[in-house]
Scaffold this motif. Structure first.
Motif, PDB file in Angstrom:
ATOM      1  N   HIS A  60       0.495  -3.268   7.921  1.00  0.00           N
ATOM      2  CA  HIS A  60      -0.567  -3.785   6.900  1.00  0.00           C
ATOM      3  C   HIS A  60      -0.513  -2.942   5.537  1.00  0.00           C
ATOM      4  N   GLU A  61      -0.001  -1.552   6.016  1.00  0.00           N
ATOM      5  CA  GLU A  61      -0.202  -0.630   4.924  1.00  0.00           C
ATOM      6  C   GLU A  61       0.813  -0.964   3.810  1.00  0.00           C
ATOM      7  N   SER A  64       0.988  -6.014  -0.179  1.00  0.00           N
ATOM      8  CA  SER A  64       0.335  -5.966  -1.456  1.00  0.00           C
ATOM      9  C   SER A  64      -0.919  -6.311  -1.545  1.00  0.00           C
ATOM     10  N   GLU A  65      -1.757  -6.037  -2.336  1.00  0.00           N
ATOM     11  CA  GLU A  65      -3.509  -6.063  -2.499  1.00  0.00           C
ATOM     12  C   GLU A  65      -3.408  -7.706  -2.309  1.00  0.00           C
ATOM     13  N   GLY A  66      -2.680  -8.469  -3.167  1.00  0.00           N
ATOM     14  CA  GLY A  66      -3.085  -9.933  -3.178  1.00  0.00           C
ATOM     15  C   GLY A  66      -2.694 -10.547  -1.647  1.00  0.00           C
ATOM     16  N   ASN A  67      -2.068  -9.714  -0.852  1.00  0.00           N
ATOM     17  CA  ASN A  67      -1.767 -10.469   0.264  1.00  0.00           C
ATOM     18  C   ASN A  67      -2.746  -9.768   1.447  1.00  0.00           C
ATOM     19  N   ARG A  68      -3.745  -9.242   1.246  1.00  0.00           N
ATOM     20  CA  ARG A  68      -4.655  -8.831   2.355  1.00  0.00           C
ATOM     21  C   ARG A  68      -5.094  -9.767   3.453  1.00  0.00           C
ATOM     22  N   LYS A  71      -3.406  -9.771   6.709  1.00  0.00           N
ATOM     23  CA  LYS A  71      -3.812  -8.832   8.002  1.00  0.00           C
ATOM     24  C   LYS A  71      -4.554  -9.544   8.823  1.00  0.00           C
ATOM     25  N   TYR A 123       4.974  -7.110  -0.522  1.00  0.00           N
ATOM     26  CA  TYR A 123       4.893  -6.050   0.247  1.00  0.00           C
ATOM     27  C   TYR A 123       6.054  -4.940  -0.216  1.00  0.00           C
ATOM     28  N   TYR A 156     -12.662 -12.588  -0.756  1.00  0.00           N
ATOM     29  CA  TYR A 156     -11.626 -11.888  -1.559  1.00  0.00           C
ATOM     30  C   TYR A 156     -10.637 -13.242  -2.228  1.00  0.00           C
ATOM     31  N   SER A 158      -8.490 -15.384  -4.319  1.00  0.00           N
ATOM     32  CA  SER A 158      -8.551 -15.660  -5.850  1.00  0.00           C
ATOM     33  C   SER A 158      -8.613 -16.850  -6.034  1.00  0.00           C
TER      34      SER A 158
END
Ligand SMILES: Cc1cc2nc3c(=O)[nH]c(=O)nc-3n(C[C@H](O)[C@H](O)[C@H](O)COP(=O)(O)O)c2cc1C
Length: 185
Positions: A60-61, A64-68, A71, A123, A156, A158
């Motif tokens: 998960h680390e 990318s932010e857009g792919n949270r 998780k 990622y 979250y 978009s």
């Protein structure tokens, strides 16, 4: 479900509820991937099926932010390959095509099983490869996020992601990419 129905049903949804992953599912999806055609039957694809919670957390680390949203996937399949493990004709490398076909088989089979399989490119490749022990000389082509779809809209998401949950993004018309007898584009 026949192939056409799987093609029509498949969607890159981003809202998942947990689903149990076991060795039978891994064997099923990996077995389908392995039956994909490849240049000279070179079968360049390699996969890591990630579903142990510590391994998932580490991976998960790299998202990318857009792919949270990824998780929430119960299984992430890393698809990777080495260019030289497949046909390399002058100016034409076939490993991406062949891995892509194997990935498509996974996605369609997962769809048939009532799962979502959403392939992503967003990622950090270096971090993801480190997390999974993938050597530097291999290309991590995609992460396929597998889960059970829910209609819940995550806070979250978009605007585009909300739209994507509500309907398939538009496609080009057939005439824009299909030609008969000769390319006239
Ligand atoms: C190679 C590839 C990379 C993608 N990367 C991402 C990504 O990083 N994040 C994401 O949310 N969706 C990603 N997608 C999903 C596409 O956005 C999605 O397939 C497209 O919008 C069409 O929607 P549909 O598959 O539901 O018809 C990717 C798809 C592919 C095939």
């Amino acid at each position: 479900m026949d192939v056409k129905e799987a093609i029509m049903t498949r969607r890159a949804y981003r809202s998942f509820v947990p689903v149990t992953i076991n060795g039978d599912l891994v064997d099923d999806l990996a077995g389908c991937a392995g039956l994909a055609p490849s240049c000279n039957n070179f079968q360049p694809w390699r996969f890591v099926f990630v579903y142990g919670p510590p391994a998932l957390e580490k991976l998960h680390e790299a998202l990318s932010e857009g792919n949270r949203w990824a998780k929430d996937a119960s299984l992430i399949i890393a698809a990777f390959a080495r260019r030289q493990d497949d046909c390399t004709l002058p100016g034409r490398d076939y490993f991406l095509l062949d891995v892509g076909m194997a990935v498509a088989f996974i996605i369609l089979r997962a769809t048939e099983l009532g799962l979502v399989a959403h392939s992503i490119a967003g990622y950090d490749e270096k971090k993801a490869k480190q997390a999974l022990g993938i050597p530097d000389d291999m290309l991590l082509i995609t992460l396929i996020n597998v889960g059970k779809h829910t209609t819940e809209l995550k806070p979250y998401f978009s605007e585009n992601q909300i739209k994507g949950e509500q309907g398939r993004p538009p496609r080009k018309s057939i005439g824009e990419y299909t030609f008969i007898d000769r390319y006239t584009g």
